[in-house]
Design a protein around this motif. Structure first.
Motif, PDB file in Angstrom:
ATOM      1  N   PRO A 174     -15.643 -33.380  -2.285  1.00 10.83           N
ATOM      2  CA  PRO A 174     -16.582 -32.261  -2.486  1.00 10.83           C
ATOM      3  C   PRO A 174     -15.961 -31.088  -3.232  1.00 10.83           C
ATOM      4  O   PRO A 174     -16.635 -30.398  -3.995  1.00 10.83           O
ATOM      5  N   ARG A 175     -14.680 -30.863  -3.032  1.00 17.34           N
ATOM      6  CA  ARG A 175     -13.995 -29.777  -3.729  1.00 17.34           C
ATOM      7  C   ARG A 175     -13.784 -30.119  -5.204  1.00 17.34           C
ATOM      8  O   ARG A 175     -13.859 -29.250  -6.075  1.00 17.34           O
ATOM      9  N   LEU A 176     -13.535 -31.380  -5.492  1.00 16.47           N
ATOM     10  CA  LEU A 176     -13.365 -31.798  -6.887  1.00 16.47           C
ATOM     11  C   LEU A 176     -14.634 -31.571  -7.694  1.00 16.47           C
ATOM     12  O   LEU A 176     -14.583 -31.194  -8.860  1.00 16.47           O
ATOM     13  N   SER A 177     -15.778 -31.803  -7.071  1.00 20.18           N
ATOM     14  CA  SER A 177     -17.055 -31.667  -7.774  1.00 20.18           C
ATOM     15  C   SER A 177     -17.328 -30.231  -8.210  1.00 20.18           C
ATOM     16  O   SER A 177     -18.171 -29.991  -9.071  1.00 20.18           O
ATOM     17  N   LYS A 178     -16.604 -29.287  -7.635  1.00 18.65           N
ATOM     18  CA  LYS A 178     -16.802 -27.870  -7.971  1.00 18.65           C
ATOM     19  C   LYS A 178     -15.758 -27.364  -8.970  1.00 18.65           C
ATOM     20  O   LYS A 178     -15.717 -26.177  -9.271  1.00 18.65           O
ATOM     21  N   THR A 179     -14.922 -28.257  -9.478  1.00 17.81           N
ATOM     22  CA  THR A 179     -13.860 -27.848 -10.399  1.00 17.81           C
ATOM     23  C   THR A 179     -14.435 -27.509 -11.765  1.00 17.81           C
ATOM     24  O   THR A 179     -15.137 -28.322 -12.374  1.00 17.81           O
ATOM     25  N   ASP A 180     -14.142 -26.318 -12.265  1.00 15.38           N
ATOM     26  CA  ASP A 180     -14.648 -25.885 -13.570  1.00 15.38           C
ATOM     27  C   ASP A 180     -14.144 -26.797 -14.681  1.00 15.38           C
ATOM     28  O   ASP A 180     -12.953 -27.114 -14.755  1.00 15.38           O
ATOM     29  N   GLY A 181     -15.074 -27.210 -15.546  1.00 16.81           N
ATOM     30  CA  GLY A 181     -14.702 -27.993 -16.711  1.00 16.81           C
ATOM     31  C   GLY A 181     -14.463 -29.452 -16.459  1.00 16.81           C
ATOM     32  O   GLY A 181     -14.083 -30.191 -17.375  1.00 16.81           O
ATOM     33  N   HIS A 239      -2.991 -23.626 -12.774  1.00 18.19           N
ATOM     34  CA  HIS A 239      -3.431 -22.435 -12.055  1.00 18.19           C
ATOM     35  C   HIS A 239      -4.309 -22.682 -10.826  1.00 18.19           C
ATOM     36  O   HIS A 239      -4.561 -21.743 -10.074  1.00 18.19           O
ATOM     37  N   SER A 240      -4.799 -23.919 -10.628  1.00 22.01           N
ATOM     38  CA  SER A 240      -5.758 -24.108  -9.532  1.00 22.01           C
ATOM     39  C   SER A 240      -5.063 -24.225  -8.177  1.00 22.01           C
ATOM     40  O   SER A 240      -3.997 -24.848  -8.049  1.00 22.01           O
ATOM     41  N   GLU A 241      -5.676 -23.629  -7.177  1.00 18.81           N
ATOM     42  CA  GLU A 241      -5.159 -23.719  -5.813  1.00 18.81           C
ATOM     43  C   GLU A 241      -5.234 -25.152  -5.300  1.00 18.81           C
ATOM     44  O   GLU A 241      -4.382 -25.589  -4.520  1.00 18.81           O
ATOM     45  N   LEU A 242      -6.254 -25.880  -5.738  1.00 18.44           N
ATOM     46  CA  LEU A 242      -6.435 -27.260  -5.290  1.00 18.44           C
ATOM     47  C   LEU A 242      -5.264 -28.136  -5.729  1.00 18.44           C
ATOM     48  O   LEU A 242      -4.698 -28.897  -4.927  1.00 18.44           O
ATOM     49  N   GLU A 264       0.155 -30.761  -4.806  1.00 14.92           N
ATOM     50  CA  GLU A 264       1.596 -30.792  -5.085  1.00 14.92           C
ATOM     51  C   GLU A 264       2.412 -30.580  -3.815  1.00 14.92           C
ATOM     52  O   GLU A 264       3.412 -31.273  -3.573  1.00 14.92           O
ATOM     53  N   ASN A 265       1.991 -29.633  -2.997  1.00 10.26           N
ATOM     54  CA  ASN A 265       2.734 -29.307  -1.776  1.00 10.26           C
ATOM     55  C   ASN A 265       2.690 -30.436  -0.750  1.00 10.26           C
ATOM     56  O   ASN A 265       3.576 -30.543   0.098  1.00 10.26           O
ATOM     57  N   LYS A 266       1.659 -31.268  -0.834  1.00 11.03           N
ATOM     58  CA  LYS A 266       1.508 -32.353   0.131  1.00 11.03           C
ATOM     59  C   LYS A 266       2.014 -33.697  -0.403  1.00 11.03           C
ATOM     60  O   LYS A 266       1.891 -34.720   0.277  1.00 11.03           O
ATOM     61  N   SER A 267       2.547 -33.694  -1.617  1.00  8.80           N
ATOM     62  CA  SER A 267       2.968 -34.950  -2.248  1.00  8.80           C
ATOM     63  C   SER A 267       4.467 -34.969  -2.486  1.00  8.80           C
ATOM     64  O   SER A 267       5.081 -33.932  -2.756  1.00  8.80           O
ATOM     65  N   ASN A 268       5.035 -36.159  -2.407  1.00 15.50           N
ATOM     66  CA  ASN A 268       6.435 -36.328  -2.777  1.00 15.50           C
ATOM     67  C   ASN A 268       6.600 -36.399  -4.285  1.00 15.50           C
ATOM     68  O   ASN A 268       7.635 -36.019  -4.831  1.00 15.50           O
ATOM     69  N   HIS A 269       5.576 -36.898  -4.954  1.00 13.81           N
ATOM     70  CA  HIS A 269       5.670 -37.122  -6.398  1.00 13.81           C
ATOM     71  C   HIS A 269       4.261 -37.196  -6.973  1.00 13.81           C
ATOM     72  O   HIS A 269       3.383 -37.826  -6.403  1.00 13.81           O
ATOM     73  N   ILE A 270       4.039 -36.534  -8.103  1.00 13.38           N
ATOM     74  CA  ILE A 270       2.768 -36.637  -8.831  1.00 13.38           C
ATOM     75  C   ILE A 270       3.080 -36.931 -10.290  1.00 13.38           C
ATOM     76  O   ILE A 270       3.940 -36.270 -10.891  1.00 13.38           O
ATOM     77  N   GLU A 271       2.393 -37.902 -10.849  1.00 13.31           N
ATOM     78  CA  GLU A 271       2.522 -38.193 -12.281  1.00 13.31           C
ATOM     79  C   GLU A 271       1.127 -38.187 -12.891  1.00 13.31           C
ATOM     80  O   GLU A 271       0.222 -38.868 -12.411  1.00 13.31           O
ATOM     81  N   THR A 272       0.954 -37.390 -13.939  1.00 14.56           N
ATOM     82  CA  THR A 272      -0.341 -37.261 -14.595  1.00 14.56           C
ATOM     83  C   THR A 272      -0.299 -37.966 -15.942  1.00 14.56           C
ATOM     84  O   THR A 272       0.603 -37.728 -16.755  1.00 14.56           O
ATOM     85  N   HIS A 273      -1.278 -38.828 -16.185  1.00 15.36           N
ATOM     86  CA  HIS A 273      -1.414 -39.538 -17.452  1.00 15.36           C
ATOM     87  C   HIS A 273      -2.590 -38.940 -18.223  1.00 15.36           C
ATOM     88  O   HIS A 273      -3.708 -38.885 -17.702  1.00 15.36           O
ATOM     89  N   PHE A 274      -2.343 -38.508 -19.444  1.00 17.86           N
ATOM     90  CA  PHE A 274      -3.385 -37.923 -20.289  1.00 17.86           C
ATOM     91  C   PHE A 274      -3.896 -38.987 -21.257  1.00 17.86           C
ATOM     92  O   PHE A 274      -3.111 -39.608 -21.982  1.00 17.86           O
TER      93      PHE A 274
END
Length: 197
Positions: free
Chosen positions: A6-13, A55-58, A63-73
């Protein structure tokens, strides 16, 4: 993670977002990987994406709850089929000549589940041994019924060589002939870059 959609659905853009579980091993998997989640998001502009990651708090929370994040563009090369009645990746850029990413997604007819899972080990072994495969992970919204794969290939030809190989063609033929899927989507992307957070 249950509170995230539900929080993702409110993400701008962001025009399309899915939180997906993952499977262990190669391709589709009966066994979940509870250590890894996939977040699939489509952005209206690169600026919207950059703002989310920087910049997003989400995202800071993730990040704070993960050991590792990798983003693929990725950049859409087009898709055929649908995801809950819509094609989220209809835009068609030109293939850039480098790495290519693929997302395949299927909603399986319940009465075809035994038949589908009968062929999963054969399909998983085929992709594990595929030449030119850089990375693959099984992803999905619901265990057993709604399955997807994310894969990265060295180039378009490597992806096509796998897609047209005898084992894969045999399984796709059975999918069509026996009507395994209620809905399916096949989408290709230019692989732009990855960032480790």
């Amino acid at each position: 993670m249950q509170l995230l959609p539900p929080r993702l659905s409110k993400t701008d853009g962001c025009s399309f977002a899915k939180l997906l579980g993952t499977g262990s091993g190669f391709g589709f998997s009966l066994w979940p990987d509870f250590s890894t989640y996939a977040l699939l998001m489509k952005w209206e502009s690169p600026e919207n994406a950059a703002h989310f990651f920087e910049h997003s708090e989400l995202f800071e929370e993730l990040e704070n709850k993960s050991n590792h994040i990798e983003t693929h563009f990725l950049e859409s090369l087009g898709a055929h089929g649908s995801w809950y009645g819509k094609n989220p990746f209809h835009e068609k850029a030109e293939y850039s000549g480098g790495k290519i990413a693929v997302i395949t997604r299927a909603r399986i007819n319940i009465h075809k589940l035994p038949r589908f899972w009968q062929f999963v080990p054969k399909a998983s072994k085929a992709i594990e041994n595929a030449n030119g495969l850089v990375y693959t992970k099984g992803i999905g919204e619901w265990p057993l019924i709604e399955q997807a794969t994310f894969s990265i290939w060295e180039n378009e030809q490597a992806m096509k060589n796998y897609a047209y190989a005898d084992i894969h063609k045999e399984i796709i033929g059975k999918v069509k002939k026996e009507n395994w899927y209620k809905e399916e989507l096949f989408s290709r992307f230019n692989y732009l870059k990855s960032i480790k957070h």
